[in-house]
Design a protein around this motif. Structure first.
Motif, PDB file in Angstrom:
ATOM      1  N   ILE A 185      37.754  89.333 -78.151  1.00  0.00           N
ATOM      2  CA  ILE A 185      37.492  88.002 -77.612  1.00  0.00           C
ATOM      3  C   ILE A 185      36.802  88.162 -76.262  1.00  0.00           C
ATOM      4  CG2 ILE A 185      38.738  86.113 -76.454  1.00  0.00           C
ATOM      5  CD1 ILE A 185      38.812  85.561 -79.300  1.00  0.00           C
ATOM      6  N   GLU A 225      43.700  71.235 -83.701  1.00  0.00           N
ATOM      7  CA  GLU A 225      44.131  70.971 -82.324  1.00  0.00           C
ATOM      8  C   GLU A 225      43.428  71.913 -81.334  1.00  0.00           C
ATOM      9  OE1 GLU A 225      45.702  72.691 -84.421  1.00  0.00           O
ATOM     10  OE2 GLU A 225      46.645  74.417 -83.477  1.00  0.00           O
ATOM     11  N   ARG A 264      40.458  72.909 -79.339  1.00  0.00           N
ATOM     12  CA  ARG A 264      39.213  72.203 -79.022  1.00  0.00           C
ATOM     13  C   ARG A 264      38.097  73.207 -78.756  1.00  0.00           C
ATOM     14  NH1 ARG A 264      42.571  68.492 -75.392  1.00  0.00           N
ATOM     15  NH2 ARG A 264      42.313  70.271 -74.035  1.00  0.00           N
ATOM     16  N   ASP A 277      37.194  74.217 -75.077  1.00  0.00           N
ATOM     17  CA  ASP A 277      38.154  74.824 -74.152  1.00  0.00           C
ATOM     18  C   ASP A 277      37.848  76.306 -73.935  1.00  0.00           C
ATOM     19  OD1 ASP A 277      39.662  72.633 -73.541  1.00  0.00           O
ATOM     20  OD2 ASP A 277      41.041  72.887 -75.219  1.00  0.00           O
ATOM     21  N   PRO A 278      38.134  76.801 -72.723  1.00  0.00           N
ATOM     22  CA  PRO A 278      37.975  78.237 -72.504  1.00  0.00           C
ATOM     23  C   PRO A 278      39.052  79.021 -73.267  1.00  0.00           C
ATOM     24  CG  PRO A 278      38.546  77.110 -70.444  1.00  0.00           C
ATOM     25  CD  PRO A 278      38.556  76.083 -71.510  1.00  0.00           C
ATOM     26  N   ALA A 304      40.401  81.695 -72.445  1.00  0.00           N
ATOM     27  CA  ALA A 304      41.406  82.256 -71.543  1.00  0.00           C
ATOM     28  C   ALA A 304      42.672  81.393 -71.503  1.00  0.00           C
ATOM     29  CB  ALA A 304      40.830  82.387 -70.135  1.00  0.00           C
ATOM     30  N   ASP A 305      42.537  80.101 -71.824  1.00  0.00           N
ATOM     31  CA  ASP A 305      43.695  79.213 -71.763  1.00  0.00           C
ATOM     32  C   ASP A 305      44.520  79.209 -73.045  1.00  0.00           C
ATOM     33  OD1 ASP A 305      42.702  78.584 -69.350  1.00  0.00           O
ATOM     34  OD2 ASP A 305      42.095  76.536 -69.811  1.00  0.00           O
ATOM     35  N   LEU A 306      44.069  79.905 -74.083  1.00  0.00           N
ATOM     36  CA  LEU A 306      44.769  79.836 -75.367  1.00  0.00           C
ATOM     37  C   LEU A 306      45.905  80.842 -75.460  1.00  0.00           C
ATOM     38  CD1 LEU A 306      41.834  79.490 -77.928  1.00  0.00           C
ATOM     39  CD2 LEU A 306      43.027  77.715 -76.672  1.00  0.00           C
ATOM     40  N   THR A 307      46.861  80.544 -76.339  1.00  0.00           N
ATOM     41  CA  THR A 307      47.930  81.504 -76.631  1.00  0.00           C
ATOM     42  C   THR A 307      47.357  82.599 -77.521  1.00  0.00           C
ATOM     43  OG1 THR A 307      48.514  80.350 -78.638  1.00  0.00           O
ATOM     44  CG2 THR A 307      49.652  79.659 -76.641  1.00  0.00           C
ATOM     45  N   ALA A 336      46.546  81.349 -80.964  1.00  0.00           N
ATOM     46  CA  ALA A 336      45.341  80.534 -81.063  1.00  0.00           C
ATOM     47  C   ALA A 336      44.091  81.410 -80.956  1.00  0.00           C
ATOM     48  CB  ALA A 336      45.339  79.469 -79.972  1.00  0.00           C
ATOM     49  N   ARG A 396      35.843  82.836 -86.649  1.00  0.00           N
ATOM     50  CA  ARG A 396      34.576  83.550 -86.531  1.00  0.00           C
ATOM     51  C   ARG A 396      34.243  84.237 -87.856  1.00  0.00           C
ATOM     52  NH1 ARG A 396      35.042  88.122 -82.488  1.00  0.00           N
ATOM     53  NH2 ARG A 396      34.704  86.604 -80.854  1.00  0.00           N
ATOM     54  N   LEU A 401      52.235  87.927 -82.121  1.00  0.00           N
ATOM     55  CA  LEU A 401      52.595  86.552 -82.454  1.00  0.00           C
ATOM     56  C   LEU A 401      54.102  86.302 -82.391  1.00  0.00           C
ATOM     57  CD1 LEU A 401      50.303  85.722 -85.489  1.00  0.00           C
ATOM     58  CD2 LEU A 401      49.836  85.638 -83.059  1.00  0.00           C
ATOM     59  N   THR A 402      54.455  85.048 -82.136  1.00  0.00           N
ATOM     60  CA  THR A 402      55.849  84.654 -82.253  1.00  0.00           C
ATOM     61  C   THR A 402      56.169  84.461 -83.729  1.00  0.00           C
ATOM     62  OG1 THR A 402      55.333  82.313 -82.201  1.00  0.00           O
ATOM     63  CG2 THR A 402      55.696  83.370 -80.089  1.00  0.00           C
ATOM     64  N   GLU A 425      57.225  81.893 -85.298  1.00  0.00           N
ATOM     65  CA  GLU A 425      56.690  80.667 -85.881  1.00  0.00           C
ATOM     66  C   GLU A 425      55.199  80.795 -86.164  1.00  0.00           C
ATOM     67  OE1 GLU A 425      56.032  76.136 -84.425  1.00  0.00           O
ATOM     68  OE2 GLU A 425      57.543  77.352 -83.384  1.00  0.00           O
ATOM     69  N   ASP A 426      54.487  81.391 -85.193  1.00  0.00           N
ATOM     70  CA  ASP A 426      53.054  81.585 -85.391  1.00  0.00           C
ATOM     71  C   ASP A 426      52.786  82.520 -86.557  1.00  0.00           C
ATOM     72  OD1 ASP A 426      52.157  79.921 -83.386  1.00  0.00           O
ATOM     73  OD2 ASP A 426      52.452  81.449 -81.849  1.00  0.00           O
TER      74      ASP A 426
END
Lengths: 495, 339
Positions: A91, A133, A135, A138-139, A141-144, A147, A155, A173-174, A176-177
């Motif tokens: 990434i 969900e 977007r 969005d950058p 860097a802000d994703l979990t 995500a 990709r 991953l957790t 749930e993920d």
């Protein structure tokens, strides 16, 4: 019987003298989830790099949907519908979701981006994955981590993918993920995509895979239908070899405790580790790569922060300490990364060995080079390091001899507690036996030794006690003769 | 299998960022402007500081670093660095004057000769950039080393070509445009060229595939390669563009100084890197904007200008710039770590 999506025959790949793949046969069907299992170093990653075009095989052939397939790079493989999601996510952190998904596949007119068209493509790909969900603007860097992984899969889906490789996709991953990922894998399978799923965790394979293939020492040693083969049998195939190699032992007996860890937890790993290491004991820590073994040693040594729990050395509790303080307490660490961290390859043998304790060899801060050389030379002889001169560069030596130099530094430091991370990594068989003998001698001399290794026979061969790390949690230590290899693998893979 | 993963993450994957602060460069610009307005206001020189004439001076002095800064911005975003720009500017002034003088003396027409000389000058800048790019990609030199080498070569060539002196125009043969470019005024074509180039570079970065790839290469080169981005081609283009911009800055310098002078542009590279970094670019690559870079140059210019108007010793400007740079980068790091 449907014709296979992909057939690999006789795939071979060597790196220098080590053969990573020794004639692998693999067949993948359309619309199946195929699990690839095997121990660390069995060749799974190399095989998938060959499949995704990142590596070229030395020999062998591949067929994709009935036609010859020999990608000359990841881009070429993608054009043929083969995509891979790496364990280390690929990434660009400074770019947006959109830019990452599109990277290398941007629609353009005369070099100008067609942002409208592209945003639609990205939205569709994310929607197809059930992740509206996220977007596009969005950058990243802000994703979990979860995500980010979806971004990578999006990709892959941007081109017509028929074969998707997921390399240990749940490691970041957790719970749930991970379940959402399994749903996604099933959905892709429903669309006719073939998914190769690499994992150490048999329960995950049970949850998502249709068939499996076991890789061991660069060969496919067995395959079958998931659910029809018991776990024990799969583990047996993974372990394969009997523990028959020579592990010279020097008689030694355990004394009083020197290092006690209680519910130790680091930043991310380990999660919870407790153990007691005694004088004259060799304690092994088994587990898969990434389970938190290295992080445990680093936390104890003060290289990584300790978040919870306590570290007690010689009956003194100081859980947060710097490496300088730990060395002062008589702890020594042998790094698993000899080239980057363990040794300064462009410095001399003498400089590398004596770096851990210089003060006795200096007067008013001025080093006596002659005395340092003597000290180094005596250790080099004691450890039987093949060398010309203590002033030659470490980089000139073979892997085994380099490792002995790293050991020599610990001896020079005169540490009482030795933390050894993969002490025989990249070491030839002959030097391995010498290193085992040395570890035994150190224990016999009253040193406490903690050994992390991914090579089970070695742990079973040299250790008095063994504990197993799984996802950051350490099991209680048991005497080595009370473990079978199968039990250790089961404990390491949460099976 | 128990859940051992770090806590969190049921929330939406892109949680809104905590109250995003105003962009760093704007804060810096406002802070510096406020500081000097206050200081100079107390001493009663405010009319001079905030006059149109002073603004013209500021812009005039900022034109060259800003043009070079646009190129440096591209290089920094791609994860590189270019230390050769100051020396290349000097080389361009010398080459331009040499070519012009020769053409004028052998051939005659002032306008045509000077235009050819300008073309050659800009091309020399581009060529230096191309060389930098090839050294970084083909020879795999670290950008620091490649452009440090080019710095020495360009400076040496400039001194050699100028025969260790400053080259002046032949008597009575100064082209008209030189005076126009040298004028301290809003009507200076150099300023318009800066505005135009800034718009072009901003468009390149945000509207084109190349721009996207420049950010990607600087952000994560391995990923870019994996995704099929032609990394070497991208880098060569970046350094060549930077060279061409530096070449044009050399022409402006040629006019400002009314000469071909091999000692011009000393420490220009450090000033420009400082400005672009204050403007939000990162030496680690992947970050930076045209607005930020131009603001960075403006902040530096404002400090120099304010210090001279406030009549404090000139060394104060170095200290102020140093403090500002460190504070800026530390602030950025702190904000990133907080996320």
């Amino acid at each position: 019987m449907t014709s296979p999506r992909l057939r690999m025959t006789g795939i071979r790949k060597s790196y220098g003298p080590t053969a990573a793949l020794r004639g692998v046969e693999l067949e993948l069907l359309p619309g199946e989830v195929h699990a690839l299992v095997g121990e660390n170093g069995a060749g799974k990653s190399t095989l998938m790099k060959v499949l995704s075009g990142a590596e070229q095989p030395d020999a062998g052939a591949m067929e994709l949907d009935g036609t010859a397939y020999r990608p000359d790079g990841p881009q070429d493989a993608r054009r043929r519908g083969v995509a891979m999601i790496y364990q280390e996510l690929a990434i660009c952190p400074d770019l947006t979701v959109e830019a990452n998904v599109l990277l290398g596949l941007e629609s353009a007119a005369a070099g100008f981006l067609r942002k409208g068209t592209d945003r639609g493509r990205v939205r569709r790909a994310l929607a197809e994955l059930g992740h509206e969900e996220i977007r596009p603007e969005d950058p990243v860097a802000d994703l979990t981590p979860a995500a980010r992984q979806v971004v990578e899969i999006a990709r892959a889906l941007l081109t017509d993918v028929t074969l998707l490789v997921l390399d240990e996709p749940t490691s970041a991953l957790t719970q749930e993920d991970a379940h959402r990922l399994f749903d996604l894998v099933r959905r892709l399978k429903g669309q006719g995509v073939t998914v190769v799923y690499i994992s150490h965790f048999l329960e995950e394979i049970e949850a998502v895979a249709d068939r499996f293939t076991v890789l061991r020492d660069g060969q496919a040693v067995g395959s079958g239908v998931v659910g029809q083969v018991p776990h024990d049998r799969i583990i047996e195939l993974m372990v394969g070899r009997a523990v028959d190699e020579q592990y010279p032992r020097t008689p030694h007996t355990a004394g009083g405790p020197v290092l006690e860890l209680t519910n130790l937890a680091g930043e991310v790993l380990p999660q919870n580790a407790s153990l007691t290491l005694h004088r004259g004991e060799i304690l092994g820590i088994a587990g898969i790569v990434g389970s938190g073994r290295t992080e445990l040693l680093r936390a104890v040594y003060g290289l990584d922060p300790v978040r919870r729990g306590s570290v007690k050395v010689h009956a003194v509790v100081n859980s947060a300490a710097t490496p300088v303080e730990r060395i002062g307490q008589g702890i020594g660490l042998l790094s698993e990364d000899r080239k980057e961290e363990g040794l300064a390859l462009e410095q001399s043998l003498s400089d590398n060995i004596t770096l851990s304790r210089l003060s006795p060899f200096s007067t008013w801060g001025v080093l006596s080079r002659g005395r340092l050389r003597e000290a180094a030379e005596s250790l080099l002889r004691q450890l039987n390091v093949r060398h010309r001169d203590p002033d030659q560069m470490v980089g000139e030596l073979s892997g085994g001899n380099q490792q002995k130099v790293a050991f020599a530094r610990l001896l020079h430091q005169d540490a009482d507690v030795l933390l050894l991370d993969e002490p025989t990594k990249g070491v030839d068989v002959g030097s391995k036996a010498e290193i085992y003998r040395l570890i035994g001698r150190l224990a016999a001399g009253g040193k406490a030794v903690l050994v992390v290794s991914s090579y089970l026979p070695e742990l079973l061969g040299i250790c008095d006690t063994i504990a197993v790390m799984c996802r950051g949690v350490l099991t209680p230590a048991r005497p080595a003769d009370q473990w079978t290899p199968e039990q250790i693998i089961a404990a390491a893979t949460g099976g | 299998m128990t859940s051992l993963s770090p806590p969190d993450t049921t929330a939406s994957p892109a949680a809104p960022r905590p109250s995003s602060l105003p962009a760093g460069p704007w804060v810096g610009f406002a802070a510096v402007l406020a500081l000097f307005t206050l200081l100079i206001g107390i001493r009663g020189g405010l009319a001079t500081f905030l006059s149109v004439g002073n603004l013209e001076v500021l812009i005039h002095e900022g034109t060259i670093p800003a043009i070079v800064g646009l190129g440096m911005l591209l290089v920094l975003i791609s994860g590189g660095i270019d230390l050769s720009v100051g020396a290349v500017v000097a080389l361009v002034t010398v080459v331009t004057m040499r070519v012009y003088t020769t053409l004028y003396q052998q051939w005659g027409p002032v306008a045509q000769s000077s235009l050819i000389a300008v073309g050659v000058g800009v091309a020399v800048g581009g060529l230096c950039g191309l060389m930098n790019g090839l050294l970084v990609t083909r020879v795999s030199l670290p950008p620091f080393v490649a452009t440090l080498g080019m710095f020495g070569i360009a400076r040496g060539l400039a001194v050699w070509l100028a025969e260790r002196t400053t080259l002046a125009f032949p008597d009575g043969a100064t082209p008209g445009w030189v005076a126009a470019l040298a004028k301290t005024s809003f009507a200076n074509p150099g300023l318009w060229s800066l505005v135009l180039l800034a718009l072009l570079i901003a468009g390149l970065l945000h509207l084109t595939v190349l721009g996207r790839h420049i950010y990607a290469v600087g952000s994560n080169e391995a990923t870019a390669r994996l995704c099929g981005v032609n990394v070497p081609r991208t880098k060569v283009l970046v350094y060549t563009l930077s060279g061409l911009l530096t070449g044009w800055a050399g022409i402006v310098m040629f006019a400002h100084s009314n000469s071909g002078n091999p000692t011009l542009g000393e420490q220009l590279e450090l000033d420009v890197i400082t400005a672009v970094v204050i403007g939000g670019a990162s030496l680690g690559g992947g970050k930076g904007t045209v607005v930020g870079a131009v603001l960075g140059v403006a902040i530096l210019g404002l400090i120099k200008n304010g210090v001279s108007l406030f009549n404090v010793p000139v060394e104060m400007q170095y200290i102020l710039i140093g403090v500002l740079l460190l504070a800026n980068v530390a602030l950025n790091r702190w904000r990133r770590d907080r996320r």
